[in-house]
Structures are given as C-alpha cells and as structure tokens.
Motif scaffolding. Sequence first.
Motif, short mmCIF file in Angstrom:
data_model
loop_
_atom_site.label_atom_id
_atom_site.label_comp_id
_atom_site.label_asym_id
_atom_site.label_seq_id
_atom_site.Cartn_x
_atom_site.Cartn_y
_atom_site.Cartn_z
N LEU A 67 48.51 19.82 18.12
CA LEU A 67 49.78 19.10 18.04
C LEU A 67 50.29 18.76 19.43
N SER A 68 49.91 19.56 20.43
CA SER A 68 50.30 19.33 21.83
C SER A 68 49.04 19.23 22.69
N PRO A 69 48.42 18.04 22.78
CA PRO A 69 47.17 17.89 23.53
C PRO A 69 47.35 17.72 25.03
N THR A 70 48.56 17.89 25.55
CA THR A 70 48.80 17.86 26.99
C THR A 70 49.71 19.03 27.34
N THR A 71 49.78 19.37 28.63
CA THR A 71 50.70 20.41 29.07
C THR A 71 51.20 20.08 30.47
N GLY A 72 52.52 20.11 30.65
CA GLY A 72 53.12 19.75 31.92
C GLY A 72 53.34 18.26 32.04
N ILE A 73 54.27 17.88 32.92
CA ILE A 73 54.60 16.47 33.08
C ILE A 73 55.16 16.23 34.48
N THR A 74 54.78 15.11 35.08
CA THR A 74 55.36 14.64 36.34
C THR A 74 55.70 13.17 36.13
N SER A 75 56.95 12.78 36.40
CA SER A 75 57.35 11.42 36.06
C SER A 75 58.23 10.81 37.14
N ILE A 76 58.29 9.48 37.13
CA ILE A 76 59.20 8.72 37.97
C ILE A 76 59.76 7.58 37.13
N GLY A 77 61.03 7.31 37.29
CA GLY A 77 61.66 6.25 36.51
C GLY A 77 62.64 5.46 37.33
N ALA A 86 56.89 14.84 16.57
CA ALA A 86 55.49 14.73 17.00
C ALA A 86 54.80 13.66 16.18
N ASN A 87 53.91 12.90 16.82
CA ASN A 87 53.09 11.89 16.15
C ASN A 87 51.69 11.94 16.77
N VAL A 88 50.78 12.64 16.12
CA VAL A 88 49.40 12.68 16.58
C VAL A 88 48.48 12.33 15.42
N ASP A 89 47.36 11.68 15.75
CA ASP A 89 46.43 11.24 14.71
C ASP A 89 45.02 11.21 15.29
N TYR A 90 44.19 12.14 14.84
CA TYR A 90 42.80 12.23 15.29
C TYR A 90 41.84 11.53 14.33
N ARG A 91 42.37 10.91 13.29
CA ARG A 91 41.51 10.22 12.32
C ARG A 91 40.96 8.92 12.92
N PRO A 92 39.77 8.45 12.54
CA PRO A 92 38.86 9.03 11.53
C PRO A 92 37.92 10.09 12.07
N ALA A 93 38.03 10.40 13.38
CA ALA A 93 37.13 11.41 13.94
C ALA A 93 37.32 12.75 13.24
N LEU A 94 38.57 13.10 12.93
CA LEU A 94 38.88 14.30 12.15
C LEU A 94 39.64 13.86 10.91
N PRO A 95 39.02 13.89 9.74
CA PRO A 95 39.66 13.34 8.54
C PRO A 95 41.02 13.95 8.22
N LEU A 96 41.23 15.23 8.56
CA LEU A 96 42.53 15.87 8.30
C LEU A 96 43.24 16.22 9.61
N GLY A 97 43.01 15.45 10.64
CA GLY A 97 43.61 15.76 11.94
C GLY A 97 44.78 14.84 12.25
N SER A 98 45.94 15.11 11.68
CA SER A 98 47.10 14.27 11.96
C SER A 98 48.38 15.07 11.74
N ALA A 99 49.45 14.59 12.36
CA ALA A 99 50.76 15.22 12.17
C ALA A 99 51.85 14.21 12.46
N THR A 100 52.83 14.15 11.59
CA THR A 100 54.04 13.37 11.80
C THR A 100 55.22 14.27 11.49
N ILE A 101 55.97 14.64 12.52
CA ILE A 101 57.13 15.51 12.36
C ILE A 101 58.34 14.77 12.88
N GLU A 102 59.38 14.69 12.07
CA GLU A 102 60.60 13.98 12.46
C GLU A 102 61.82 14.85 12.20
N THR A 103 62.80 14.74 13.09
CA THR A 103 64.08 15.42 12.90
C THR A 103 65.21 14.41 13.07
N GLN A 104 66.32 14.71 12.43
CA GLN A 104 67.56 13.96 12.62
C GLN A 104 68.65 14.99 12.84
#
Length: 354
Positions: A293-303, A95-113
């Motif tokens: 951390l999840s500001p959307t829900t559901g997805i419809t895509s074409i590729g 996850a990579n979300v960042d609400y700054r500077p609107a929310l000074p502590l509103g961010s998240a960076t989560i990484e996995t390997q």
Amino acid sequence: MKRITGAVAILAASTTLASAGGIDRSGQFLRPLFEEGGESGSYVEFSFGSVSATVKPDILSVDPVQSHQPYSFAFKQSLSDKLSLALILDQPFGANVDYRPALPLGSATIETQALTGVLRYKFSDNFSVHGGLRLQTIGGEIGTVVSGVPSLLNADSDVGIGGLVGVAYERPDIALRVALTYNSEIDQDLTGIEVSPLPATISPSAFTVTTPASLNLEFQTGIAQDTLLFGSVRYVEWEGFNLTTSGAGNYVNFREDTTTYSLGVGRRFTENWSGAVTLGYESAGIRPTNTLLSPTTGITSIGVGATYTQGNTKVTGGITYARLGDQSGFLGPAPINFQDNKAIGAGIRVGFNF
C-alpha cells in the motif's frame, strides 16, 4: 504580509503529495481558522488539486500509484471580537494503488471524508485557544494476499467522531503566529464483504479501524518588509495502524510513526501579486515494507505558488515536485524494489471575505 499566506496554503497542501506518512493526505491543518473576514467577519474558500506519481517496481511492468484529485472547503465566521468559528471539509487520509494486471488482486482504493468544526477564543491580541470536533468516514476496497490466501475486501464505515485542541501565540505587528494542535485518533466501525477465490466464498465482515492521532505545529513570521518565513511540522502516530478482519486477517499494518517538515519564504511583489517557495521533507522509514500500500518511503519536495488579490477575492495557484524515497518489499518469496520515484502536485484555491 497577510496576502502572502494564500500561496503558502496551497503549497502546504500539494507538498504532502501521494505518500507523506502512511496514507496521510491533507495534513489536517487549520489555516482557515486564522483568516480575516470582511465587513461581516466571514471568509469562505474552495480548493481543488491533482496529484500524479511515478513509481517504478523493478520486476513489474506497471506504475502502481494512481493519481488523485483532492478538494476542500472552508468557512470561517467571527462571532464576536474574541470568538470565531471555522468549518473545514477535506480528505485527511487515502490511498490509490493498482498492480493489476501484473497482480490480479493487487489493488487498493481507500477514501476518507472529514468535517471539522472548531471554535477559537482570543484572550488578547497575542494568545488564543481553539478546539472542536471532527466527523469522519472511511471506506474502500483492498485486494491482496492475506496469510497466503487471495482476498478482496470492500467495506464502508459509519461516522466516527474525534476531537482536536490547540493553542496559538501571535504578534500582528510582525505577522508572527505559532499554532500547536493535537488531533485525536478516531475509531471507525466498518461493515462490508470479503471475497476469496480459494475456495470461492463471499462472507460478511465487520471490523474497526482506528485512524491515528497527530500533532501539528504551524508557524509564520515576517523577516523583512513584505517578506514572510513560514513552515510546519506534523507528527502522526502511524505505528500500530492496522486493518484486520475476523475473516482473512491482517490486510494493512504500519510499523512506525512519521514526522513531516515544511519550510518556505513568501513575498509580496505588488498590491495584487505575491508568491512563495517551499521545501518539504520526511525521512525514509523502515525497509523493506510489509505492505505494498506504501511502495515509497520518505519525501523531498520543492514547490512554487502565487496569489492574486483583488478586492475581497484571492486566487491562489501552486505546483510542487517531489522525489519519493526508494522502497523494497516482497511478492511472495520474490524481492521487489521501487526506485527513481517522483510525484507532481498542483492546485488552485479561491477565497472570499465578506
């Protein structure tokens, strides 16, 4: 028809985009396990992509979802006529979300390997079983308000170990393959620090995060000369996934499982060129969300994607456009809505058999 699967793979990776199911990213699919090697029975591939989303909160002048660049590596080796081995390196969650500077502590960076090692044993041309181990690490930083207190958490894990097991049915004469794989949950022990400005404190933190179990169904079949129908279904047990520390408390708590679908058609046009079109879908979940951390829900895509094959080399490129579902939540007592959300993902992969 086997050449068509190159375009299939890169589209499947980019369709998951930024927000498919909790913080799902790679999909944990095992397509490289079924690739044919060259004279020595070997196959290797490298892939790289970029995903960019546009998410619009109605009361903030920021776009919180940040772009990310997924990559992967896979190696497959035939050990005998019946036994083969694959190694896959990817980033299954993030996850990579960042609400700054609107929310000074509103961010998240989560990484996995994750490094997955899997063996496949063929009983015949039709039936096979596969299983293996997955080694995974997780880490990152989250800044948010926990139980009314601003908190910043920075932590990394040790190596967690999980397993996977599956079965496949094939009919090579019509390019049919159906593969079902169960991926176990993985317990990750993390250590780090928590920082709070009210009052100003820095505390060590140790806690456990369990990444979810999942079930993947992958399928393909020829439907006409040089034409392939393909798709996947991925079910992930996100309900109950949480990040809770002994200090500030509950940073993340997902409340529902997810199922993501894809369906596409691929076609070989010449000896060198093939292409594919795919659709992706995941139904909308619970509104309002209990984590930004999840500001959307559901997805419809074409590729769309294309593969160029020359000798023992395959080069594949693809691009996917997605509409990300509306979501709502709260910033303290104030309601917040996320609407007109979208994402674009693109990727390239190079594969060699030798």
